[in-house]
Design a protein around this motif. Structure first.
Motif, PDB file in Angstrom:
ATOM      1  N   ARG A  18      22.056  47.175  97.849  1.00 36.78           N
ATOM      2  CA  ARG A  18      23.283  46.849  98.433  1.00 36.78           C
ATOM      3  C   ARG A  18      24.346  47.758  98.057  1.00 36.78           C
ATOM      4  NH1 ARG A  18      24.107  42.157  96.367  1.00 36.78           N
ATOM      5  NH2 ARG A  18      22.737  41.162  98.160  1.00 36.78           N
ATOM      6  N   TRP A  19      24.639  48.453  96.734  1.00 36.22           N
ATOM      7  CA  TRP A  19      25.518  49.246  96.399  1.00 36.22           C
ATOM      8  C   TRP A  19      25.550  50.519  97.090  1.00 36.22           C
ATOM      9  CZ3 TRP A  19      25.891  54.142  93.826  1.00 36.22           C
ATOM     10  CH2 TRP A  19      27.422  54.280  93.117  1.00 36.22           C
ATOM     11  N   TYR A  20      24.426  51.098  97.302  1.00 29.41           N
ATOM     12  CA  TYR A  20      24.054  52.260  98.030  1.00 29.41           C
ATOM     13  C   TYR A  20      24.214  52.241  99.580  1.00 29.41           C
ATOM     14  CZ  TYR A  20      22.412  54.838  93.694  1.00 29.41           C
ATOM     15  OH  TYR A  20      22.262  55.318  92.669  1.00 29.41           O
ATOM     16  N   GLU A  21      24.016  51.169 100.281  1.00 33.02           N
ATOM     17  CA  GLU A  21      23.945  50.958 101.528  1.00 33.02           C
ATOM     18  C   GLU A  21      25.257  50.381 101.957  1.00 33.02           C
ATOM     19  OE1 GLU A  21      19.446  49.385 103.029  1.00 33.02           O
ATOM     20  OE2 GLU A  21      20.887  47.995 102.342  1.00 33.02           O
ATOM     21  N   GLN A  22      26.068  49.699 101.116  1.00 33.16           N
ATOM     22  CA  GLN A  22      27.252  49.350 101.298  1.00 33.16           C
ATOM     23  C   GLN A  22      28.601  50.219 100.933  1.00 33.16           C
ATOM     24  OE1 GLN A  22      27.547  44.947 100.652  1.00 33.16           O
ATOM     25  NE2 GLN A  22      26.069  44.614 101.748  1.00 33.16           N
ATOM     26  N   ALA A  23      28.410  50.501  99.592  1.00 35.65           N
ATOM     27  CA  ALA A  23      29.385  51.157  99.147  1.00 35.65           C
ATOM     28  C   ALA A  23      29.448  52.884  99.488  1.00 35.65           C
ATOM     29  CB  ALA A  23      29.480  50.898  97.448  1.00 35.65           C
ATOM     30  N   VAL A  28      18.194  53.943 101.836  1.00 36.49           N
ATOM     31  CA  VAL A  28      17.244  53.762 100.615  1.00 36.49           C
ATOM     32  C   VAL A  28      15.987  52.964 101.154  1.00 36.49           C
ATOM     33  CG1 VAL A  28      19.361  53.259  99.253  1.00 36.49           C
ATOM     34  CG2 VAL A  28      18.328  51.313 100.162  1.00 36.49           C
ATOM     35  N   ALA A  29      15.095  52.910 100.187  1.00 38.24           N
ATOM     36  CA  ALA A  29      13.865  52.543 100.444  1.00 38.24           C
ATOM     37  C   ALA A  29      13.753  51.632  99.335  1.00 38.24           C
ATOM     38  CB  ALA A  29      12.732  53.661 100.395  1.00 38.24           C
TER      39      ALA A  29
END
Length: 221
Positions: A18-23, A28-29
């Motif tokens: 979530r951090w990589y996708e949203q922030a 990501v995989a």
């Protein structure tokens, strides 16, 4: 048996994704471990740890840099599409035929997603901090709320702002990979009994290449 505190294992995979996708808005995989997909927002240039740390110290700070202890690699994020440029750059820099252990991940590639919690400059590094023997960490973390692309080394001699160009990064990376390889080979040779040491000097040393008129372009950039 009481389970170890969750903070010793870093953030849970769902939170990390979530951090990589949203922030950051990075693709990501799912894992484990969670992985960052290259070739979309960025590519990644991979070096052995000793060479990678030397490049971090040698070049001006620019672009995220990650350490993956499982792969024993340091990854420099570079502009998307730069992985395709690596073979040609290696040849142009006159490092063709030298075993550099220099790799790149581009389209359809992936690298282990470092722990967002460990991404504080100076807090974690190779061999430091809780879980450092297992967790991938940021040596130079990305900044949330900022586009990553302007900070990445791209084709040309100079990137935007303080970012070094891709040519300069690959030049420094090739030089440090070669230097690290010679140092490792020299150390291994010194550990051998004197009677077992080969008489042939290390191939592709700087002195031998200069005397042969094949001085790498890397030494002139």
């Amino acid at each position: 048996m009481t389970a170890a505190p969750s903070h010793l294992h870093g953030p849970a995979p769902v939170s990390r994704r979530r951090w990589y996708e949203q922030a950051l808005g990075w693709p990501v995989a799912d894992g484990p471990p969670v992985q960052l997909l290259t070739g979309v927002r960025f590519d990644a240039l991979g070096l052995p740890v000793d060479a990678g740390l030397a490049v971090v110290q040698r070049l001006p700070p620019a672009g995220p840099v990650a350490f993956d202890p499982q792969a024993r690699r340091i990854w420099f994020l570079t502009a998307a599409g730069s992985a395709e440029e690596l073979p040609g750059l290696i040849e142009w820099l006159e490092w063709g035929g030298v075993a550099l252990d220099l790799t790149a991940q581009g389209l359809d590639g992936r690298i282990t997603a470092p722990s967002p919690v460990g991404g504080v400059p100076g807090q974690h590094g190779p061999g430091d901090g809780p879980g450092a023997a297992q967790e991938a960490v940021w040596l130079r973390p990305p900044r949330t709320g900022c586009e990553v692309e302007p900070t990445l080394p791209a084709a040309g001699l100079g990137g935007e702002g303080a970012a070094p160009g891709l040519v300069r990064l690959v030049s420094a990376a090739a030089t440090e990979c070669h230097r690290a390889r010679l140092l490792r080979a020299g150390a291994a040779r010194r550990r051998q009994p004197s009677g077992d040491r080969p008489d042939q000097p290390l191939a592709f040393s700087y002195a031998s290449r200069m005397s042969a008129g094949t001085r790498p372009r890397s030494l002139t950039l």
